[in-house]
Design an enzyme around this catalytic site. Sequence first.
Site, short mmCIF file in Angstrom:
data_model
loop_
_atom_site.label_atom_id
_atom_site.label_comp_id
_atom_site.label_asym_id
_atom_site.label_seq_id
_atom_site.Cartn_x
_atom_site.Cartn_y
_atom_site.Cartn_z
CE1 TYR A 50 42.36 29.75 46.41
CE2 TYR A 50 43.04 28.61 44.41
CZ TYR A 50 42.21 28.72 45.51
OH TYR A 50 41.22 27.78 45.72
CG HIS A 116 37.31 28.80 46.57
ND1 HIS A 116 38.17 29.29 47.52
CD2 HIS A 116 36.64 29.88 46.07
CE1 HIS A 116 38.04 30.62 47.57
NE2 HIS A 116 37.11 31.00 46.71
CD GLU A 127 36.77 34.33 45.78
OE1 GLU A 127 37.80 34.21 46.45
OE2 GLU A 127 35.74 33.64 45.96
#
Length: 139
Positions: A50, A116, A127
């Site tokens: 994050y 998410h 990611e």
Amino acid sequence: MSELTFSIVKPDAVEAGQAGAVLQMILDAGLKIRAMKMIRLTREQAEGFYAVHRERPFFKDLVNYMISGPVVVSVLEGDNAIARYRELMGATDPAKAAEGTIRKRFGKSIEANACHGSDGPDTAKTEVAYFFSRLEMVG
Ligand code: CMP
């Protein structure tokens, strides 16, 4: 065009025994699961993941929440998978999420919002690579 996106079933949903139901909604929406594992993030891993939110007021709470229990991370594939998964998740704030979305059904708060998903092609690539090696991708 077929593309990959990255998904997390977050600690609140895993703790509530809802991971299976979330994954079923993903499959029912026609997305394929290419890779998947249950892990418990370290503080360092959560902060790294994050990092774009580092300056936001909710960053510390978000990291503490994300390391509070196991998560199920996966790589999803399908035509237009990034946008389709974002639509299936619903708005970040479950209170604003549309009927039939994962967050409307399972989200508890804007932080504990069940899931998410990557927000674009570059993020998806980063990611996926953050959590999965090529050897872990199936099919
Ligand atoms: P996610 O899509 O994983 O991206 C960042 C996360 O920060 C978000 O979902 C929420 O879990 C969390 N969050 C907490 N507070 C906020 C906020 N005010 N705005 C956006 N995201 C928030």
